[in-house]
Design a protein around this motif. Structure first.
Motif, PDB file in Angstrom:
ATOM      1  N   ASP A 118       0.774  -1.055   0.209  1.00  9.13           N
ATOM      2  CA  ASP A 118       0.143   0.107  -0.200  1.00  9.13           C
ATOM      3  C   ASP A 118       1.083   1.219  -0.267  1.00  9.13           C
ATOM      4  OD1 ASP A 118      -2.079   1.869   0.623  1.00  9.13           O
ATOM      5  OD2 ASP A 118      -2.848   1.195   2.196  1.00  9.13           O
ATOM      6  N   LEU A 119       1.372   2.172  -0.609  1.00 11.82           N
ATOM      7  CA  LEU A 119       2.212   2.887  -0.986  1.00 11.82           C
ATOM      8  C   LEU A 119       1.754   4.322  -0.748  1.00 11.82           C
ATOM      9  CD1 LEU A 119       4.964   4.021  -1.493  1.00 11.82           C
ATOM     10  CD2 LEU A 119       4.311   3.979  -4.496  1.00 11.82           C
ATOM     11  N   PRO A 120       0.401   4.015  -0.803  1.00  9.39           N
ATOM     12  CA  PRO A 120       0.012   5.505  -0.543  1.00  9.39           C
ATOM     13  C   PRO A 120      -0.399   5.623   1.007  1.00  9.39           C
ATOM     14  CG  PRO A 120      -1.306   4.910  -3.081  1.00  9.39           C
ATOM     15  CD  PRO A 120      -0.473   3.441  -2.342  1.00  9.39           C
ATOM     16  N   GLY A 121      -0.388   4.499   1.466  1.00 11.71           N
ATOM     17  CA  GLY A 121      -1.084   4.420   2.763  1.00 11.71           C
ATOM     18  C   GLY A 121       0.130   4.586   3.581  1.00 11.71           C
ATOM     19  N   ALA A 122       1.276   4.221   2.641  1.00 13.12           N
ATOM     20  CA  ALA A 122       2.928   4.243   3.644  1.00 13.12           C
ATOM     21  C   ALA A 122       4.045   5.398   3.536  1.00 13.12           C
ATOM     22  CB  ALA A 122       3.764   3.199   2.753  1.00 13.12           C
ATOM     23  N   LEU A 123       2.839   6.297   2.799  1.00 17.75           N
ATOM     24  CA  LEU A 123       3.073   8.192   2.291  1.00 17.75           C
ATOM     25  C   LEU A 123       2.083   8.639   2.961  1.00 17.75           C
ATOM     26  CD1 LEU A 123       4.038   8.708  -1.506  1.00 17.75           C
ATOM     27  CD2 LEU A 123       5.773   8.319   0.203  1.00 17.75           C
ATOM     28  N   SER A 124       1.380   7.855   3.599  1.00 15.97           N
ATOM     29  CA  SER A 124       0.349   8.840   4.529  1.00 15.97           C
ATOM     30  C   SER A 124       0.986   9.068   6.018  1.00 15.97           C
ATOM     31  CB  SER A 124      -0.851   8.412   4.922  1.00 15.97           C
ATOM     32  OG  SER A 124      -1.541   8.729   2.745  1.00 15.97           O
ATOM     33  N   GLN A 125       1.272   7.649   6.249  1.00 17.37           N
ATOM     34  CA  GLN A 125       2.459   7.691   7.794  1.00 17.37           C
ATOM     35  C   GLN A 125       3.487   8.515   7.584  1.00 17.37           C
ATOM     36  OE1 GLN A 125       2.915   4.094   9.583  1.00 17.37           O
ATOM     37  NE2 GLN A 125       0.969   2.902   8.125  1.00 17.37           N
ATOM     38  N   ILE A 126       4.153   7.910   6.464  1.00 18.11           N
ATOM     39  CA  ILE A 126       5.645   9.669   6.585  1.00 18.11           C
ATOM     40  C   ILE A 126       4.916  11.119   6.939  1.00 18.11           C
ATOM     41  CG2 ILE A 126       7.328  10.470   5.325  1.00 18.11           C
ATOM     42  CD1 ILE A 126       7.835   7.398   4.465  1.00 18.11           C
ATOM     43  N   ARG A 127       4.176  11.327   5.891  1.00 15.21           N
ATOM     44  CA  ARG A 127       3.568  12.193   6.514  1.00 15.21           C
ATOM     45  C   ARG A 127       2.872  13.043   7.410  1.00 15.21           C
ATOM     46  NH1 ARG A 127      -1.535  14.335   7.316  1.00 15.21           N
ATOM     47  NH2 ARG A 127      -2.257  13.025   5.627  1.00 15.21           N
ATOM     48  N   ARG A 128       1.745  12.022   8.761  1.00 12.74           N
ATOM     49  CA  ARG A 128       1.604  12.318   9.644  1.00 12.74           C
ATOM     50  C   ARG A 128       2.856  12.593  10.208  1.00 12.74           C
ATOM     51  NH1 ARG A 128      -2.786   8.670   8.164  1.00 12.74           N
ATOM     52  NH2 ARG A 128      -1.454   6.864   8.250  1.00 12.74           N
ATOM     53  N   ALA A 129       4.180  11.557  10.539  1.00  9.11           N
ATOM     54  CA  ALA A 129       5.266  11.649  11.109  1.00  9.11           C
ATOM     55  C   ALA A 129       5.940  13.171  11.198  1.00  9.11           C
ATOM     56  CB  ALA A 129       5.536  10.257  10.821  1.00  9.11           C
ATOM     57  N   LEU A 130       5.716  13.951  10.088  1.00 10.92           N
ATOM     58  CA  LEU A 130       6.706  15.604  10.083  1.00 10.92           C
ATOM     59  C   LEU A 130       6.065  16.116  10.666  1.00 10.92           C
ATOM     60  CD1 LEU A 130       7.537  14.700   6.349  1.00 10.92           C
ATOM     61  CD2 LEU A 130       8.439  14.201   7.892  1.00 10.92           C
ATOM     62  N   LYS A 131       6.678  17.098  11.185  1.00 13.58           N
ATOM     63  CA  LYS A 131       6.375  18.387  11.636  1.00 13.58           C
ATOM     64  C   LYS A 131       5.797  18.770  10.667  1.00 13.58           C
ATOM     65  CE  LYS A 131       9.976  18.683  15.395  1.00 13.58           C
ATOM     66  NZ  LYS A 131      11.039  19.235  15.449  1.00 13.58           N
ATOM     67  N   PRO A 132       4.658  20.303  11.013  1.00 15.83           N
ATOM     68  CA  PRO A 132       4.369  20.612  10.331  1.00 15.83           C
ATOM     69  C   PRO A 132       5.448  21.366   8.594  1.00 15.83           C
ATOM     70  CG  PRO A 132       3.338  21.353  11.663  1.00 15.83           C
ATOM     71  CD  PRO A 132       4.123  20.461  12.284  1.00 15.83           C
ATOM     72  N   ASP A 133       5.512  21.248   8.251  1.00 15.87           N
ATOM     73  CA  ASP A 133       6.773  21.980   7.202  1.00 15.87           C
ATOM     74  C   ASP A 133       7.857  21.063   7.364  1.00 15.87           C
ATOM     75  OD1 ASP A 133       6.998  24.113   5.213  1.00 15.87           O
ATOM     76  OD2 ASP A 133       8.916  25.889   6.625  1.00 15.87           O
ATOM     77  N   GLY A 134       8.154  19.569   7.894  1.00  8.39           N
ATOM     78  CA  GLY A 134       8.989  18.861   8.020  1.00  8.39           C
ATOM     79  C   GLY A 134       9.364  18.460   6.016  1.00  8.39           C
ATOM     80  N   LEU A 135      10.010  17.708   5.951  1.00  8.63           N
ATOM     81  CA  LEU A 135      10.503  17.577   4.572  1.00  8.63           C
ATOM     82  C   LEU A 135      10.766  16.179   4.040  1.00  8.63           C
ATOM     83  CD1 LEU A 135      11.769  17.663   1.343  1.00  8.63           C
ATOM     84  CD2 LEU A 135      13.657  17.861   2.882  1.00  8.63           C
ATOM     85  N   PHE A 136      10.047  15.036   3.232  1.00 11.46           N
ATOM     86  CA  PHE A 136      10.091  13.826   2.898  1.00 11.46           C
ATOM     87  C   PHE A 136      11.375  13.392   1.963  1.00 11.46           C
ATOM     88  CE2 PHE A 136       9.008  10.535   0.121  1.00 11.46           C
ATOM     89  CZ  PHE A 136       9.194   9.257   1.239  1.00 11.46           C
TER      90      PHE A 136
END
Length: 294
Positions: A118-136
Protein backbone atom coordinates in the motif's frame (compact mmCIF):
# COMPACT_ATOMS: atom_id res chain seq x y z
CA UNK A 1 -20.03 -5.88 4.51
CA UNK A 2 -16.51 -7.29 4.34
CA UNK A 3 -13.74 -4.71 4.42
CA UNK A 4 -10.99 -5.17 1.89
CA UNK A 5 -7.49 -3.82 2.24
CA UNK A 6 -4.86 -3.11 -0.42
CA UNK A 7 -4.01 -5.99 -2.76
CA UNK A 8 -1.31 -8.35 -1.56
CA UNK A 9 1.41 -7.95 -4.17
CA UNK A 10 4.50 -8.84 -2.15
CA UNK A 11 5.22 -11.53 0.44
CA UNK A 12 6.57 -9.66 3.48
CA UNK A 13 8.09 -12.80 5.05
CA UNK A 14 9.94 -13.63 1.85
CA UNK A 15 11.12 -10.04 1.54
CA UNK A 16 12.41 -10.05 5.15
CA UNK A 17 14.41 -13.20 4.39
CA UNK A 18 15.91 -11.56 1.29
CA UNK A 19 16.83 -8.49 3.36
CA UNK A 20 18.47 -10.63 6.04
CA UNK A 21 20.59 -12.37 3.43
CA UNK A 22 21.51 -9.09 1.72
CA UNK A 23 22.65 -7.45 4.97
CA UNK A 24 25.72 -9.66 4.84
CA UNK A 25 26.42 -8.97 1.16
CA UNK A 26 25.17 -5.46 0.39
CA UNK A 27 28.74 -4.14 0.25
CA UNK A 28 29.28 -6.23 -2.89
CA UNK A 29 26.57 -4.36 -4.81
CA UNK A 30 25.57 -1.17 -3.01
CA UNK A 31 25.87 1.14 -6.02
CA UNK A 32 22.10 1.79 -6.31
CA UNK A 33 21.79 2.52 -2.59
CA UNK A 34 24.85 4.78 -2.72
CA UNK A 35 23.46 6.66 -5.71
CA UNK A 36 20.06 7.06 -4.05
CA UNK A 37 21.79 8.40 -0.92
CA UNK A 38 23.84 10.85 -2.97
CA UNK A 39 20.66 12.11 -4.66
CA UNK A 40 19.00 12.67 -1.29
CA UNK A 41 22.03 14.48 0.13
CA UNK A 42 22.22 16.76 -2.93
CA UNK A 43 18.63 17.78 -2.22
CA UNK A 44 19.55 18.58 1.38
CA UNK A 45 22.56 20.64 0.27
CA UNK A 46 20.23 22.74 -1.89
CA UNK A 47 17.75 23.21 0.98
CA UNK A 48 19.16 25.78 3.39
CA UNK A 49 17.21 24.60 6.41
CA UNK A 50 18.04 22.83 9.65
CA UNK A 51 16.59 19.37 10.34
CA UNK A 52 17.41 18.55 13.97
CA UNK A 53 15.27 15.39 14.14
CA UNK A 54 16.06 13.09 11.21
CA UNK A 55 14.69 9.58 10.69
CA UNK A 56 15.96 6.99 8.21
CA UNK A 57 13.48 4.33 7.04
CA UNK A 58 15.76 2.94 4.33
CA UNK A 59 16.06 -0.80 3.73
CA UNK A 60 19.81 -0.38 4.30
CA UNK A 61 20.32 2.81 6.39
CA UNK A 62 24.13 2.90 6.10
CA UNK A 63 24.58 4.58 2.69
CA UNK A 64 22.58 7.69 3.64
CA UNK A 65 24.50 8.21 6.88
CA UNK A 66 27.80 7.83 5.00
CA UNK A 67 26.80 10.24 2.22
CA UNK A 68 25.55 12.80 4.74
CA UNK A 69 28.75 12.60 6.79
CA UNK A 70 30.76 13.62 3.72
CA UNK A 71 28.38 16.46 2.81
CA UNK A 72 28.28 20.18 3.59
CA UNK A 73 24.74 19.57 4.89
CA UNK A 74 25.91 17.41 7.78
CA UNK A 75 25.96 20.32 10.24
CA UNK A 76 22.30 21.13 9.53
CA UNK A 77 20.91 17.60 9.87
CA UNK A 78 20.64 15.62 13.07
CA UNK A 79 22.14 12.14 13.16
CA UNK A 80 19.70 10.01 11.11
CA UNK A 81 17.94 7.54 13.39
CA UNK A 82 16.83 4.17 11.96
CA UNK A 83 13.30 3.25 13.05
CA UNK A 84 11.65 -0.16 13.21
CA UNK A 85 13.09 -3.59 12.62
CA UNK A 86 13.74 -5.69 9.52
CA UNK A 87 10.08 -6.65 9.20
CA UNK A 88 9.11 -2.96 9.04
CA UNK A 89 11.68 -2.30 6.34
CA UNK A 90 10.51 -5.41 4.45
CA UNK A 91 6.89 -4.26 4.36
CA UNK A 92 6.75 -0.45 4.54
CA UNK A 93 3.39 0.84 5.70
CA UNK A 94 2.09 -2.57 6.82
CA UNK A 95 2.36 -1.58 10.50
CA UNK A 96 2.11 1.88 12.11
CA UNK A 97 5.40 3.76 12.12
CA UNK A 98 7.17 3.84 15.48
CA UNK A 99 7.37 7.62 15.24
CA UNK A 100 5.20 10.05 17.17
CA UNK A 101 2.93 12.08 14.92
CA UNK A 102 4.37 15.49 14.02
CA UNK A 103 7.76 14.78 15.59
CA UNK A 104 10.30 14.55 12.72
CA UNK A 105 11.90 17.39 10.77
CA UNK A 106 13.22 15.05 8.08
CA UNK A 107 12.29 11.51 7.04
CA UNK A 108 14.34 9.64 4.47
CA UNK A 109 13.31 6.35 2.86
CA UNK A 110 15.71 5.04 0.24
CA UNK A 111 15.25 1.94 -1.94
CA UNK A 112 12.41 0.62 0.22
CA UNK A 113 8.99 1.87 -0.87
CA UNK A 114 8.83 -0.16 -4.09
CA UNK A 115 8.12 -3.17 -1.82
CA UNK A 116 5.04 -1.57 -0.23
CA UNK A 117 1.72 -3.31 -0.79
CA UNK A 118 0.00 0.00 0.00
CA UNK A 119 2.31 2.74 -1.25
CA UNK A 120 -0.15 5.65 -0.73
CA UNK A 121 -0.77 4.39 2.81
CA UNK A 122 2.96 4.15 3.57
CA UNK A 123 3.47 7.70 2.29
CA UNK A 124 0.54 8.96 4.38
CA UNK A 125 2.12 7.50 7.52
CA UNK A 126 5.37 9.30 6.74
CA UNK A 127 3.56 12.59 6.18
CA UNK A 128 1.75 12.30 9.53
CA UNK A 129 5.06 11.66 11.34
CA UNK A 130 6.57 14.89 10.03
CA UNK A 131 6.35 18.23 11.79
CA UNK A 132 4.48 20.91 9.84
CA UNK A 133 6.88 22.04 7.08
CA UNK A 134 8.97 18.90 7.62
CA UNK A 135 10.64 17.30 4.60
CA UNK A 136 10.37 13.81 3.15
CA UNK A 137 13.00 12.48 0.73
CA UNK A 138 12.43 9.07 -0.81
CA UNK A 139 13.61 6.88 -3.64
CA UNK A 140 12.10 3.76 -5.16
CA UNK A 141 12.77 1.71 -8.26
CA UNK A 142 10.84 2.82 -11.33
CA UNK A 143 8.95 1.05 -14.11
CA UNK A 144 11.88 0.72 -16.54
CA UNK A 145 14.01 -1.17 -14.02
CA UNK A 146 15.28 -4.53 -15.32
CA UNK A 147 13.15 -4.31 -18.46
CA UNK A 148 15.65 -6.51 -20.33
CA UNK A 149 15.62 -9.20 -17.64
CA UNK A 150 11.82 -9.17 -17.49
CA UNK A 151 11.57 -9.74 -21.26
CA UNK A 152 14.08 -12.60 -21.55
CA UNK A 153 12.86 -14.50 -18.49
CA UNK A 154 9.28 -14.40 -19.78
CA UNK A 155 10.31 -15.56 -23.25
CA UNK A 156 12.57 -18.32 -21.90
CA UNK A 157 9.97 -19.67 -19.48
CA UNK A 158 7.26 -19.64 -22.15
CA UNK A 159 9.53 -21.65 -24.44
CA UNK A 160 10.51 -24.21 -21.78
CA UNK A 161 7.24 -24.57 -19.87
CA UNK A 162 4.54 -23.26 -22.19
CA UNK A 163 3.62 -20.63 -19.57
CA UNK A 164 5.36 -17.94 -17.54
CA UNK A 165 5.09 -16.35 -14.10
CA UNK A 166 6.00 -12.77 -13.26
CA UNK A 167 9.67 -12.81 -12.23
CA UNK A 168 10.40 -9.08 -11.91
CA UNK A 169 8.37 -6.81 -9.63
CA UNK A 170 5.84 -4.34 -11.02
CA UNK A 171 7.54 -1.02 -10.28
CA UNK A 172 5.82 2.37 -10.08
CA UNK A 173 5.92 4.71 -13.05
CA UNK A 174 8.18 7.66 -12.29
CA UNK A 175 5.65 10.04 -13.82
CA UNK A 176 3.20 9.09 -11.04
CA UNK A 177 5.56 10.15 -8.24
CA UNK A 178 4.30 13.68 -7.63
CA UNK A 179 0.71 12.48 -7.84
CA UNK A 180 1.35 9.80 -5.21
CA UNK A 181 2.84 12.41 -2.87
CA UNK A 182 -0.09 14.76 -3.42
CA UNK A 183 -2.57 11.94 -2.76
CA UNK A 184 -0.79 11.22 0.53
CA UNK A 185 -1.23 14.85 1.62
CA UNK A 186 2.23 16.28 0.86
CA UNK A 187 2.64 19.87 -0.24
CA UNK A 188 5.00 21.05 -2.99
CA UNK A 189 5.56 17.50 -4.33
CA UNK A 190 8.49 16.90 -6.68
CA UNK A 191 9.45 13.74 -8.55
CA UNK A 192 12.18 12.96 -11.07
CA UNK A 193 13.71 9.83 -12.55
CA UNK A 194 17.42 8.97 -12.50
CA UNK A 195 18.12 6.34 -15.18
CA UNK A 196 21.33 4.36 -15.34
CA UNK A 197 22.61 1.39 -17.30
CA UNK A 198 24.93 -1.12 -15.63
CA UNK A 199 26.91 -3.53 -17.83
CA UNK A 200 27.60 -7.11 -16.78
CA UNK A 201 29.72 -9.91 -18.23
CA UNK A 202 26.69 -12.23 -18.23
CA UNK A 203 23.24 -12.92 -16.76
CA UNK A 204 24.58 -14.76 -13.71
CA UNK A 205 26.64 -11.72 -12.68
CA UNK A 206 23.49 -9.59 -12.78
CA UNK A 207 21.60 -12.13 -10.66
CA UNK A 208 24.44 -12.18 -8.10
CA UNK A 209 24.17 -8.40 -7.71
CA UNK A 210 20.39 -8.53 -7.32
CA UNK A 211 20.76 -11.15 -4.58
CA UNK A 212 23.40 -9.07 -2.80
CA UNK A 213 21.05 -6.07 -2.90
CA UNK A 214 18.07 -8.10 -1.67
CA UNK A 215 16.15 -7.15 -4.82
CA UNK A 216 15.15 -10.60 -6.07
CA UNK A 217 11.57 -11.80 -6.60
CA UNK A 218 9.25 -11.62 -3.55
CA UNK A 219 5.90 -11.55 -5.33
CA UNK A 220 3.11 -13.13 -3.27
CA UNK A 221 1.85 -16.62 -4.02
CA UNK A 222 3.53 -19.82 -5.05
CA UNK A 223 6.59 -19.23 -7.21
CA UNK A 224 7.88 -22.12 -9.27
CA UNK A 225 11.69 -22.18 -9.19
CA UNK A 226 13.49 -21.37 -12.42
CA UNK A 227 15.21 -24.44 -13.86
CA UNK A 228 18.70 -24.53 -15.30
CA UNK A 229 17.36 -24.88 -18.88
CA UNK A 230 15.21 -21.74 -18.40
CA UNK A 231 18.13 -19.73 -17.03
CA UNK A 232 20.43 -21.00 -19.78
CA UNK A 233 17.91 -20.04 -22.47
CA UNK A 234 17.38 -16.63 -20.84
CA UNK A 235 21.15 -16.02 -20.84
CA UNK A 236 21.35 -16.79 -24.57
CA UNK A 237 18.35 -14.57 -25.33
CA UNK A 238 19.82 -11.72 -23.26
CA UNK A 239 23.08 -11.86 -25.21
CA UNK A 240 21.29 -12.12 -28.56
CA UNK A 241 18.80 -9.30 -27.96
CA UNK A 242 20.81 -6.86 -25.87
CA UNK A 243 24.46 -7.94 -25.98
CA UNK A 244 27.04 -5.29 -26.86
CA UNK A 245 30.09 -5.51 -29.11
CA UNK A 246 32.39 -6.47 -26.23
CA UNK A 247 30.08 -9.30 -25.15
CA UNK A 248 28.72 -7.55 -22.06
CA UNK A 249 24.99 -7.15 -21.39
CA UNK A 250 23.22 -3.98 -20.16
CA UNK A 251 20.77 -3.81 -17.26
CA UNK A 252 18.55 -0.76 -16.92
CA UNK A 253 17.71 0.72 -13.51
CA UNK A 254 15.41 3.66 -12.77
CA UNK A 255 15.61 5.45 -9.43
CA UNK A 256 12.52 7.56 -8.80
CA UNK A 257 13.42 10.47 -6.48
CA UNK A 258 10.59 11.89 -4.39
CA UNK A 259 10.45 15.05 -2.28
CA UNK A 260 7.51 16.52 -0.43
CA UNK A 261 6.74 18.73 2.55
CA UNK A 262 4.25 18.33 5.35
CA UNK A 263 1.74 21.16 4.85
CA UNK A 264 2.30 24.46 6.65
CA UNK A 265 0.59 27.85 6.36
CA UNK A 266 3.87 29.55 5.36
CA UNK A 267 4.16 27.54 2.13
CA UNK A 268 3.22 29.03 -1.26
CA UNK A 269 -0.41 28.44 -2.20
CA UNK A 270 -1.89 28.21 -5.72
CA UNK A 271 -4.00 31.19 -6.72
CA UNK A 272 -7.77 30.67 -6.57
CA UNK A 273 -9.39 29.74 -9.85
CA UNK A 274 -10.50 32.77 -11.83
CA UNK A 275 -8.11 35.20 -10.08
CA UNK A 276 -5.66 35.55 -13.01
CA UNK A 277 -5.24 39.10 -14.36
CA UNK A 278 -3.38 38.17 -17.54
CA UNK A 279 -5.02 36.44 -20.48
CA UNK A 280 -3.39 33.19 -21.62
CA UNK A 281 -3.07 34.55 -25.18
CA UNK A 282 -1.07 37.55 -23.90
CA UNK A 283 1.20 35.32 -21.81
CA UNK A 284 1.90 33.10 -24.81
CA UNK A 285 2.35 36.01 -27.20
CA UNK A 286 -0.27 34.80 -29.68
CA UNK A 287 -3.23 36.45 -31.38
CA UNK A 288 -6.59 35.40 -29.99
CA UNK A 289 -9.32 34.87 -32.60
CA UNK A 290 -12.99 35.10 -31.74
CA UNK A 291 -15.40 32.23 -32.26
CA UNK A 292 -16.65 31.86 -35.82
CA UNK A 293 -20.27 30.73 -36.14
CA UNK A 294 -21.13 28.59 -39.16
Amino acid sequence: MTETGPPLIFDAQRRAARLARSERRIGEADFLHARAAENAVLSLEATLREFPVAVDLSAHPGPFAEALAASDAVGRVGSPRPVGDRSDRAAPGARPLEIEAGSADLIVSLMTLHWANDLPGALSQIRRALKPDGLFLGTLLGAGTLKELRAVLTEAELAERGGAQARVSPFADGFDGAGLLQRAGFALPVSDVDRLTVRYPDLLALIRDLRAMGETNVLAGTIRPLTRPIIARAAVLYAEKYGEADGRIPATFEIVNLAGWAPHESQPKPLPRGSARTRLADALGVVEHGRRDN
